[in-house]
Design a protein around this motif. Structure first.
Motif, short mmCIF file in Angstrom:
data_model
loop_
_atom_site.label_atom_id
_atom_site.label_comp_id
_atom_site.label_asym_id
_atom_site.label_seq_id
_atom_site.Cartn_x
_atom_site.Cartn_y
_atom_site.Cartn_z
N ALA A 1 -54.89 -58.04 16.52
CA ALA A 1 -54.11 -57.35 15.50
C ALA A 1 -54.47 -55.87 15.45
CB ALA A 1 -54.34 -58.00 14.14
N LEU B 1 -41.70 -56.00 9.33
CA LEU B 1 -42.16 -57.34 9.68
C LEU B 1 -43.38 -57.28 10.61
CD1 LEU B 1 -41.50 -60.34 9.29
CD2 LEU B 1 -40.07 -60.19 11.32
N VAL B 2 -43.34 -56.37 11.57
CA VAL B 2 -44.48 -56.20 12.48
C VAL B 2 -45.71 -55.75 11.69
CG1 VAL B 2 -45.39 -54.82 14.40
CG2 VAL B 2 -43.08 -55.78 14.53
N GLU B 3 -45.54 -54.80 10.79
CA GLU B 3 -46.67 -54.33 9.98
C GLU B 3 -47.24 -55.46 9.13
OE1 GLU B 3 -45.39 -50.83 7.88
OE2 GLU B 3 -45.45 -49.61 9.69
N LEU B 4 -46.36 -56.23 8.51
CA LEU B 4 -46.82 -57.38 7.71
C LEU B 4 -47.61 -58.37 8.56
CD1 LEU B 4 -43.84 -58.45 5.42
CD2 LEU B 4 -46.20 -58.16 4.72
N ALA B 5 -47.06 -58.72 9.71
CA ALA B 5 -47.73 -59.68 10.59
C ALA B 5 -49.09 -59.16 11.04
CB ALA B 5 -46.84 -59.97 11.80
N LEU B 6 -49.15 -57.90 11.43
CA LEU B 6 -50.44 -57.34 11.87
C LEU B 6 -51.44 -57.32 10.73
CD1 LEU B 6 -49.20 -54.41 14.14
CD2 LEU B 6 -50.27 -56.55 14.88
N TYR C 1 -57.94 -63.56 15.23
CA TYR C 1 -56.89 -62.64 15.67
C TYR C 1 -57.15 -61.17 15.32
CZ TYR C 1 -54.39 -66.99 16.33
OH TYR C 1 -54.02 -68.24 16.74
N ILE D 1 -51.61 -59.35 8.15
CA ILE D 1 -52.09 -60.73 7.92
C ILE D 1 -53.05 -61.16 9.03
CG2 ILE D 1 -51.35 -63.15 7.84
CD1 ILE D 1 -48.75 -62.04 6.42
N LEU D 2 -52.68 -60.86 10.27
CA LEU D 2 -53.53 -61.25 11.41
C LEU D 2 -54.89 -60.55 11.38
CD1 LEU D 2 -50.88 -61.43 14.27
CD2 LEU D 2 -52.11 -63.35 13.21
N ILE E 1 -50.17 -54.54 5.16
CA ILE E 1 -49.34 -55.46 4.38
C ILE E 1 -48.51 -54.69 3.37
CG2 ILE E 1 -49.40 -57.33 2.67
CD1 ILE E 1 -51.90 -58.40 4.28
#
Length: 123
Positions: A68, A50-55, A64, A57-58, A17
């Motif tokens: 993740a 954005l990918v790093e943020l999503a991963l 998930y 959080i997941l 994140i």
């Protein structure tokens, strides 16, 4: 022992994140790492952030976590050639050859870390 893996899971999530947010706060730092054959360097930096943020959080959502962690492994493998090239570059994107040499092993650490989270924390 389960608490140990949970701590590592949360720490990896927080790191991802934090790294993702940094892509938006300091895109100019990351732009030199984007390979020259890719267009729109700033867009690539934002997309990877954005990918790093999503991963990240997941990783915090039990359902998930395994997916993740697999995503983190894939992302680090995608970034690996960039960091290897930086070690051998005449002008490393990270700033110096010493910094490039120090940074490279961290890619392997993150791959191993994500693998451990996938193995011990995934459902």
């Amino acid at each position: 022992m389960k608490i140990f893996w949970k701590i590592l899971q949360v720490l990896l999530a927080l790191f991802m994140i934090y790294a993702g947010v940094q892509h938006f706060l300091k895109p100019q730092f990351y732009e030199p790492f984007v390979p020259g054959f890719l267009p729109a360097k700033t867009v690539m930096v934002y997309a990877s952030g954005l990918v790093e943020l999503a991963l990240g959080i997941l990783l915090l959502i039990p359902k998930y976590t395994k997916m993740a962690a697999t995503g983190v492994i894939i992302l680090m493998l995608v970034f690996l050639p960039i960091h290897i090239a930086d070690v051998f570059s005449e002008t490393p994107s990270i700033g110096s050859h010493q910094a490039a040499l120090i940074r490279l092993p961290f890619q392997f650490l993150f791959i191993a870390w994500a693998y451990a989270v996938r193995r011990f924390c995934g459902h």
